[in-house]
Write a protein that holds these residues in place. Sequence first.
Motif, mmCIF file in Angstrom:
data_model
loop_
_atom_site.group_PDB
_atom_site.id
_atom_site.type_symbol
_atom_site.label_atom_id
_atom_site.label_comp_id
_atom_site.label_asym_id
_atom_site.label_seq_id
_atom_site.Cartn_x
_atom_site.Cartn_y
_atom_site.Cartn_z
ATOM 1 N N TYR A 38 54.050 35.018 48.802
ATOM 2 C CA TYR A 38 52.743 34.612 48.287
ATOM 3 C C TYR A 38 52.818 33.202 47.718
ATOM 4 N N GLU A 39 53.861 32.948 46.947
ATOM 5 C CA GLU A 39 53.990 31.639 46.303
ATOM 6 C C GLU A 39 54.186 30.529 47.326
ATOM 7 N N ILE A 40 54.843 30.843 48.447
ATOM 8 C CA ILE A 40 55.015 29.832 49.486
ATOM 9 C C ILE A 40 53.691 29.548 50.192
ATOM 10 N N VAL A 41 52.929 30.598 50.457
ATOM 11 C CA VAL A 41 51.702 30.456 51.246
ATOM 12 C C VAL A 41 50.507 30.035 50.402
ATOM 13 N N GLU A 42 50.371 30.639 49.197
ATOM 14 C CA GLU A 42 49.172 30.426 48.381
ATOM 15 C C GLU A 42 49.418 29.630 47.109
ATOM 16 N N GLY A 43 50.690 29.432 46.746
ATOM 17 C CA GLY A 43 50.984 28.742 45.498
ATOM 18 C C GLY A 43 51.456 29.720 44.431
ATOM 19 N N PRO A 44 51.587 29.265 43.171
ATOM 20 C CA PRO A 44 52.110 30.122 42.094
ATOM 21 C C PRO A 44 51.328 31.423 41.956
ATOM 22 N N LEU A 45 52.036 32.486 41.722
ATOM 23 C CA LEU A 45 51.449 33.807 41.580
ATOM 24 C C LEU A 45 50.678 33.890 40.258
ATOM 25 N N GLY A 66 47.908 45.998 45.521
ATOM 26 C CA GLY A 66 46.590 45.390 45.566
ATOM 27 C C GLY A 66 46.557 43.893 45.368
ATOM 28 N N PHE A 67 47.644 43.287 44.935
ATOM 29 C CA PHE A 67 47.532 41.899 44.491
ATOM 30 C C PHE A 67 47.353 40.900 45.622
ATOM 31 N N TRP A 68 47.559 41.338 46.878
ATOM 32 C CA TRP A 68 47.362 40.420 47.999
ATOM 33 C C TRP A 68 46.024 40.691 48.672
ATOM 34 N N SER A 69 45.100 41.340 48.023
ATOM 35 C CA SER A 69 43.894 41.810 48.709
ATOM 36 C C SER A 69 43.119 40.698 49.384
ATOM 37 N N ASN A 70 43.115 39.496 48.788
ATOM 38 C CA ASN A 70 42.365 38.387 49.384
ATOM 39 C C ASN A 70 43.069 37.780 50.579
ATOM 40 N N LEU A 71 44.398 37.807 50.521
ATOM 41 C CA LEU A 71 45.179 37.202 51.610
ATOM 42 C C LEU A 71 45.431 38.178 52.735
ATOM 43 N N ASN A 72 45.671 39.449 52.372
ATOM 44 C CA ASN A 72 46.142 40.439 53.344
ATOM 45 C C ASN A 72 45.018 41.413 53.719
ATOM 46 N N PRO A 73 44.450 41.309 54.914
ATOM 47 C CA PRO A 73 43.374 42.215 55.311
ATOM 48 C C PRO A 73 43.839 43.648 55.495
ATOM 49 N N PHE A 74 45.174 43.865 55.537
ATOM 50 C CA PHE A 74 45.697 45.214 55.690
ATOM 51 C C PHE A 74 45.934 45.881 54.348
ATOM 52 N N GLY A 75 45.671 45.206 53.217
ATOM 53 C CA GLY A 75 46.069 45.659 51.904
ATOM 54 C C GLY A 75 45.459 46.997 51.483
ATOM 55 N N ILE A 100 51.148 38.031 55.961
ATOM 56 C CA ILE A 100 50.289 39.213 56.062
ATOM 57 C C ILE A 100 51.092 40.402 56.581
ATOM 58 N N LEU A 101 51.918 40.152 57.581
ATOM 59 C CA LEU A 101 52.765 41.210 58.138
ATOM 60 C C LEU A 101 53.743 41.735 57.089
ATOM 61 N N LEU A 102 54.339 40.835 56.344
ATOM 62 C CA LEU A 102 55.268 41.230 55.284
ATOM 63 C C LEU A 102 54.552 42.075 54.228
ATOM 64 N N GLY A 103 53.347 41.639 53.842
ATOM 65 C CA GLY A 103 52.591 42.372 52.838
ATOM 66 C C GLY A 103 52.143 43.738 53.314
ATOM 67 N N HIS A 104 51.824 43.841 54.584
ATOM 68 C CA HIS A 104 51.387 45.123 55.136
ATOM 69 C C HIS A 104 52.519 46.145 55.143
ATOM 70 N N ASN A 105 53.703 45.708 55.510
ATOM 71 C CA ASN A 105 54.835 46.629 55.662
ATOM 72 C C ASN A 105 55.625 46.841 54.374
ATOM 73 N N PHE A 106 55.632 45.819 53.493
ATOM 74 C CA PHE A 106 56.443 45.920 52.270
ATOM 75 C C PHE A 106 55.629 45.423 51.066
ATOM 76 N N PRO A 107 54.592 46.143 50.703
ATOM 77 C CA PRO A 107 53.672 45.656 49.667
ATOM 78 C C PRO A 107 54.284 45.491 48.283
ATOM 79 N N ASN A 139 50.227 34.286 58.754
ATOM 80 C CA ASN A 139 50.201 35.533 59.521
ATOM 81 C C ASN A 139 51.455 36.378 59.277
ATOM 82 N N THR A 140 52.589 35.695 59.155
ATOM 83 C CA THR A 140 53.830 36.425 58.878
ATOM 84 C C THR A 140 53.809 37.003 57.470
#
Length: 273
Positions: free
Chosen positions: A247-254, A264-273, A231-238, A228-229
């Motif tokens: 991303y690498e911490i939450v989802e693994g290697p980029l 756009g690269f977080w589109s699957n993880l970040n619903p605010f993208g 997602i917040l980071l991606g929404h405010n600082f894409p 969730n954090t």
Amino acid sequence: MKAFLPFLTACVAAVLLTACEDREDRIERLQIDARTIEELSIEAQRSANDGRMAEAARLMDEIDRQFPTSPEAPRALVLSGRYYFEGQEYERATAVLSRFIRDHGGHPDIAYAYYLRGVSSYRSVSDVDKDEGDTENAEDHLRAVINKFAGTDYALDASVKLNAIKNQRAAKELVTGKFYHHRREFMAALNRYQNVIQTYPDSTYVEEALYRVIEVYRALGLSSEAKNTAILLGHNFPDSTWYYKAYEIVEGPLPDHIKGTGRGFWSNLNPFG
């Protein structure tokens, strides 16, 4: 011509007395009992020209002390503050200018005095380790300029310096949080990081603070909170590098095909993208 003669005579006498006195003796005498305002002004200018700014400031302050009802006294206080400022004695400059503001609120130099006091306070807290009370005073003095003289160049510069102080305080919180983080005192670290995010949301350190929060959540096994954090980071600082690291911490290697592509690269993880 007759009216000018007494003044000319006084000036000649002052010059003769000055020539006969040793400089240190003259300064000591002036700081106890000057004969005229002109005598103090001339000596203050001489001290300033020689780079003795604190001495010049003290002499100008003596005009206010020894001749408090004179028309020259208020402006002498402002000049005293200016000389202290130029001599990098910022706390003394702040004190003198505060006295001027208290006693001469309607003076034509009042806006400049507020501004110079704010800048003096700002300079006195340039050290990150400066006492918190001094930092709060600097913020108050800068806000006073912004509130009282909105729309002026003074207010604009005061706003820039106020934001710099906020960044400084945010940096101090972040550094403290990382200290606790390194010691694996995760809750103490989390409190500091969240303070950066909540108290200084416009600072340049919010991006890293959000990322460090994600690190703490992952260390505590709180995967949902970490995501969730992120997602917040991606929404405010894409486009932030901290966003990529999160991303690498939450989802693994980029993945290679989305590296550096921006929003756009977080589109699957970040619903605010």
